[in-house]
Design a protein around this motif. Structure first.
Motif, PDB file in Angstrom:
ATOM      1  N   GLY A 117       0.891  -1.125   0.117  1.00  0.00           N
ATOM      2  CA  GLY A 117       0.100  -0.005   0.059  1.00  0.00           C
ATOM      3  C   GLY A 117       0.803   1.129   0.008  1.00  0.00           C
ATOM      4  N   GLU A 118       2.195   1.215   0.324  1.00  0.00           N
ATOM      5  CA  GLU A 118       2.791   2.204   0.499  1.00  0.00           C
ATOM      6  C   GLU A 118       4.089   2.263  -0.824  1.00  0.00           C
ATOM      7  OE1 GLU A 118       3.654   3.058   4.878  1.00  0.00           O
ATOM      8  OE2 GLU A 118       4.078   0.920   4.283  1.00  0.00           O
ATOM      9  N   VAL A 119       4.455   1.369  -1.224  1.00  0.00           N
ATOM     10  CA  VAL A 119       5.572   1.244  -2.211  1.00  0.00           C
ATOM     11  C   VAL A 119       5.019   0.860  -3.628  1.00  0.00           C
ATOM     12  CG1 VAL A 119       7.589  -0.407  -2.915  1.00  0.00           C
ATOM     13  CG2 VAL A 119       7.192   0.296  -0.491  1.00  0.00           C
ATOM     14  N   GLU A 120       5.780   1.373  -4.631  1.00  0.00           N
ATOM     15  CA  GLU A 120       5.218   1.166  -5.972  1.00  0.00           C
ATOM     16  C   GLU A 120       5.720  -0.239  -6.249  1.00  0.00           C
ATOM     17  OE1 GLU A 120       5.647   2.831 -10.611  1.00  0.00           O
ATOM     18  OE2 GLU A 120       7.113   3.798  -8.792  1.00  0.00           O
ATOM     19  N   TYR A 121       4.900  -1.163  -6.824  1.00  0.00           N
ATOM     20  CA  TYR A 121       5.209  -2.408  -7.519  1.00  0.00           C
ATOM     21  C   TYR A 121       4.877  -2.572  -8.725  1.00  0.00           C
ATOM     22  CZ  TYR A 121       6.319  -4.699  -2.865  1.00  0.00           C
ATOM     23  OH  TYR A 121       7.154  -4.985  -1.546  1.00  0.00           O
ATOM     24  N   VAL A 122       5.734  -2.874  -9.874  1.00  0.00           N
ATOM     25  CA  VAL A 122       5.609  -2.851 -10.965  1.00  0.00           C
ATOM     26  C   VAL A 122       5.715  -4.368 -11.696  1.00  0.00           C
ATOM     27  CG1 VAL A 122       5.999  -2.150 -13.405  1.00  0.00           C
ATOM     28  CG2 VAL A 122       6.358  -0.668 -11.530  1.00  0.00           C
ATOM     29  N   PHE A 123       4.718  -4.993 -11.939  1.00  0.00           N
ATOM     30  CA  PHE A 123       4.775  -6.514 -12.275  1.00  0.00           C
ATOM     31  C   PHE A 123       4.677  -6.514 -13.777  1.00  0.00           C
ATOM     32  CE2 PHE A 123       3.381  -6.821  -8.030  1.00  0.00           C
ATOM     33  CZ  PHE A 123       4.268  -7.979  -7.496  1.00  0.00           C
ATOM     34  N   GLY A 124       5.321  -7.629 -14.508  1.00  0.00           N
ATOM     35  CA  GLY A 124       5.369  -7.684 -15.771  1.00  0.00           C
ATOM     36  C   GLY A 124       6.430  -6.985 -16.547  1.00  0.00           C
ATOM     37  N   ASP A 125       7.346  -6.595 -15.729  1.00  0.00           N
ATOM     38  CA  ASP A 125       8.344  -5.685 -16.524  1.00  0.00           C
ATOM     39  C   ASP A 125       9.657  -6.161 -16.152  1.00  0.00           C
ATOM     40  OD1 ASP A 125       9.416  -3.978 -18.290  1.00  0.00           O
ATOM     41  OD2 ASP A 125       8.115  -2.384 -17.676  1.00  0.00           O
ATOM     42  N   SER A 126      10.836  -5.707 -16.616  1.00  0.00           N
ATOM     43  CA  SER A 126      12.116  -6.302 -16.271  1.00  0.00           C
ATOM     44  C   SER A 126      13.234  -5.040 -16.907  1.00  0.00           C
ATOM     45  CB  SER A 126      12.545  -7.508 -16.792  1.00  0.00           C
ATOM     46  OG  SER A 126      13.807  -7.952 -16.457  1.00  0.00           O
ATOM     47  N   ILE A 127      14.277  -4.790 -16.138  1.00  0.00           N
ATOM     48  CA  ILE A 127      15.150  -3.728 -16.619  1.00  0.00           C
ATOM     49  C   ILE A 127      15.801  -4.220 -17.659  1.00  0.00           C
ATOM     50  CG2 ILE A 127      17.193  -2.672 -15.945  1.00  0.00           C
ATOM     51  CD1 ILE A 127      16.371  -2.964 -13.071  1.00  0.00           C
ATOM     52  N   ALA A 128      15.974  -3.370 -18.840  1.00  0.00           N
ATOM     53  CA  ALA A 128      16.651  -3.678 -20.030  1.00  0.00           C
ATOM     54  C   ALA A 128      17.908  -3.205 -20.309  1.00  0.00           C
ATOM     55  CB  ALA A 128      15.780  -3.468 -21.355  1.00  0.00           C
ATOM     56  N   SER A 129      18.319  -1.727 -19.565  1.00  0.00           N
ATOM     57  CA  SER A 129      19.586  -1.558 -19.531  1.00  0.00           C
ATOM     58  C   SER A 129      19.782  -0.496 -18.237  1.00  0.00           C
ATOM     59  CB  SER A 129      19.810  -0.756 -20.839  1.00  0.00           C
ATOM     60  OG  SER A 129      19.044   0.474 -21.007  1.00  0.00           O
ATOM     61  N   LEU A 130      20.906  -0.346 -17.876  1.00  0.00           N
ATOM     62  CA  LEU A 130      21.259   0.848 -16.690  1.00  0.00           C
ATOM     63  C   LEU A 130      22.494   1.578 -17.308  1.00  0.00           C
ATOM     64  CD1 LEU A 130      21.231  -2.141 -14.140  1.00  0.00           C
ATOM     65  CD2 LEU A 130      19.563  -0.309 -13.984  1.00  0.00           C
ATOM     66  N   ARG A 131      22.260   2.784 -17.046  1.00  0.00           N
ATOM     67  CA  ARG A 131      23.595   3.766 -17.601  1.00  0.00           C
ATOM     68  C   ARG A 131      23.710   4.771 -16.395  1.00  0.00           C
ATOM     69  NH1 ARG A 131      24.638   8.680 -19.478  1.00  0.00           N
ATOM     70  NH2 ARG A 131      22.455   9.214 -19.625  1.00  0.00           N
ATOM     71  N   GLN A 132      25.010   4.415 -15.489  1.00  0.00           N
ATOM     72  CA  GLN A 132      25.155   5.326 -14.311  1.00  0.00           C
ATOM     73  C   GLN A 132      26.083   6.687 -14.788  1.00  0.00           C
ATOM     74  OE1 GLN A 132      26.428   3.121 -10.756  1.00  0.00           O
ATOM     75  NE2 GLN A 132      26.619   1.386 -11.939  1.00  0.00           N
ATOM     76  N   GLY A 136      23.266   9.719 -10.640  1.00  0.00           N
ATOM     77  CA  GLY A 136      21.903   8.743 -10.923  1.00  0.00           C
ATOM     78  C   GLY A 136      22.166   7.811 -11.781  1.00  0.00           C
ATOM     79  N   VAL A 137      20.925   6.977 -12.006  1.00  0.00           N
ATOM     80  CA  VAL A 137      21.138   5.967 -12.897  1.00  0.00           C
ATOM     81  C   VAL A 137      19.899   5.965 -13.887  1.00  0.00           C
ATOM     82  CG1 VAL A 137      21.294   3.533 -13.113  1.00  0.00           C
ATOM     83  CG2 VAL A 137      21.948   4.479 -11.025  1.00  0.00           C
ATOM     84  N   ASP A 138      20.114   5.998 -15.442  1.00  0.00           N
ATOM     85  CA  ASP A 138      19.214   5.885 -16.027  1.00  0.00           C
ATOM     86  C   ASP A 138      18.779   4.511 -16.469  1.00  0.00           C
ATOM     87  OD1 ASP A 138      18.840   8.893 -16.537  1.00  0.00           O
ATOM     88  OD2 ASP A 138      20.789   8.735 -17.670  1.00  0.00           O
ATOM     89  N   VAL A 139      17.340   4.242 -16.488  1.00  0.00           N
ATOM     90  CA  VAL A 139      17.167   2.909 -16.515  1.00  0.00           C
ATOM     91  C   VAL A 139      15.979   2.661 -17.786  1.00  0.00           C
ATOM     92  CG1 VAL A 139      15.892   0.878 -15.299  1.00  0.00           C
ATOM     93  CG2 VAL A 139      17.334   2.535 -14.019  1.00  0.00           C
ATOM     94  N   THR A 140      16.178   1.958 -18.543  1.00  0.00           N
ATOM     95  CA  THR A 140      15.145   1.403 -19.251  1.00  0.00           C
ATOM     96  C   THR A 140      14.658   0.046 -19.118  1.00  0.00           C
ATOM     97  OG1 THR A 140      16.918   0.481 -21.017  1.00  0.00           O
ATOM     98  CG2 THR A 140      16.327   2.574 -21.158  1.00  0.00           C
ATOM     99  N   PHE A 141      13.195  -0.052 -19.636  1.00  0.00           N
ATOM    100  CA  PHE A 141      12.602  -1.156 -19.196  1.00  0.00           C
ATOM    101  C   PHE A 141      12.272  -1.951 -20.588  1.00  0.00           C
ATOM    102  CE2 PHE A 141      12.172   1.616 -15.830  1.00  0.00           C
ATOM    103  CZ  PHE A 141      12.612   0.967 -14.537  1.00  0.00           C
TER     104      PHE A 141
END
Length: 418
Positions: A117-132, A136-141
């Motif tokens: 109820g307090e945290v965002e949960y995103v189901f059915g997806d996964s990290i595709a790339s990470l760039r630090q 910070g970190v730019d994330v694509t899904f």
């Protein structure tokens, strides 16, 4: 408020999310599965430090209500008529002052419920790339829109996607213990409720168990192979073929267990592998649970270690005021001895559970008989004196990070000028 992306909603992920939220961070959890699995999974153990943590999360009642209740074990040796009985709790009380066995998927559901109820949960997806970068970190899904986070934590298991993207291919870090594990959801045709049956042979062990609140059962297989088995982790047909070859000719209920496993829709097969990384951190990305330091599924207490690891990571990051360099390093330092001892224990457990000779098989059966006849106080004493670190979980001392944070705030308020 720091935004932290967590990959994985099994065990370490939701524990980490809960505590990060309590410390004022903004966690988001992404999970590849479209929803939490409801099949029950396989039975896992929570020992004292993990039990203390779930109690602090207000989940103790739910955890205890879902314990398997499989308190009796019957061990057979392949080709030997005599059975050996064991009251499981006698052994567990010697190993840990506080213990619950629970089905993994049910544990995940309970842990997620603590912060859903307090945290965002995103189901059915996964990290595709990470760039630090420095900030910070730019994330694509794979499906969702790109987003930017302050930190990223891989809690996505032994075959971690985050670890692959940031640290490199798994083969660099994996250390197989020389054994394989399979678990299948099958009909409870023996009408089990509180008992586990195991049949052991040289280099192989099979069994069946259920839980008091389950309608079905689990077939369990552990075995060694003289050669490394080559298969894709999604090639279930080939995995089932390897399983049949490994247990060909074994008696008791094993042929039926293999037949039922062939028909099972929920089937798990993998090599029992430890992960050896010099560090679980790369810049603004770190790993927790099996993704960073798996001691070996089913033999090293990895579920308890994952709960403790997530709790410690959140607490140390909060204690460092969100400074990821200090926080990540402090978490690794706090956990390193626990991880090393878990690896040692897992190697010992693999030797005991999958005897490599007839003599070792006989000794395994005798030790089970002895556990059931030695007074409990003697068992606890022997466990405390053991060189195999059988009480390694209870030896880990939890910090009260929440109390420390409250004290810091109180000290700061006391020094504010009137």
């Amino acid at each position: 408020m720091q935004k932290i992306l967590i990959s994985g909603a099994s065990v370490a992920g939701p524990v980490l999310a809960y505590w990060l939220k309590r410390y004022g961070f903004e966690p988001t959890v992404v999970e590849r599965s479209p929803a939490l699995r409801k099949t029950g999974g396989h039975a896992v153990d929570l020992f004292k430090p993990a039990m203390d943590i779930v109690e602090r999360m207000g989940l103790l009642g739910q955890i205890e209500a879902h314990k398997t209740g499989t308190d009796h074990l019957t061990l057979l040796r392949d080709g030997v008529a005599r059975r050996v009985e064991l009251e499981v709790e006698r052994v567990m009380h010697a190993v840990s002052d506080r213990h619950v066995e629970i089905m993994r998927d049910e544990l995940s559901e309970i842990l997620v419920s603590a912060s859903a109820g307090e945290v965002e949960y995103v189901f059915g997806d996964s990290i595709a790339s990470l760039r630090q970068d420095e900030a910070g970190v730019d994330v694509t899904f794979e499906r969702g829109a790109p987003r930017r986070f302050d930190l990223v934590v891989g809690c996505d298991g032994l075959h971690s996607n985050v670890r692959r993207l940031v640290f490199g291919e798994e083969r660099q870090f994996s250390r197989p213990v020389g054994a394989y594990l399979a678990v299948a959801s099958i009909p409870n045709y023996l009408a089990l409720s509180d008992r586990t049956f195991l049949v052991a042979g040289v280099d192989r062990l099979a069994g069946i168990y259920s839980a008091r609140h389950m309608d079905d059962a689990r077939a369990l297989f552990l075995f060694r192979s003289a050669r490394e088995l080559e298969y894709h982790h999604r090639d279930v047909a080939r995995q089932k073929q390897f399983l049949r070859e490994a247990f060909a000719g074994m008696g008791w209920e094993v042929p039926r267990l293999l037949d039922e496993s062939d028909r099972a829709s929920a089937f798990y097969f993998d090599t029992i592998t430890q992960l050896h990384l010099d560090s679980w951190t790369r810049g603004r990305v770190t790993l927790a649970g099996d993704a960073g330091y798996s001691p070996g599924p089913a033999i090293g207490g990895s579920t308890s270690l994952a709960v403790v690891g997530a709790y410690v990571l959140a607490g140390e990051l909060a204690g460092a005021g969100g400074d990821h360099v200090r926080g990540f390093a402090a978490a690794e330092e706090a956990l390193r001895e626990y991880v090393l001892e878990s690896r040692k224990f897992a190697l010992m457990a693999a030797r005991k559970l999958i005897p490599g000779s007839k003599a070792a098989l006989w000794a395994f059966a005798q030790s089970v008989w002895l556990f059931n006849h030695v007074p409990p106080s003697w068992l606890r004493l022997l466990a405390r004196l053991s060189r195999s670190s059988v009480r390694l979980h209870d030896a880990f001392v939890l910090k009260d990070y929440m109390g420390a944070q409250a004290q810091v705030r109180a000290d700061a308020a006391a020094h504010v000028p009137a």
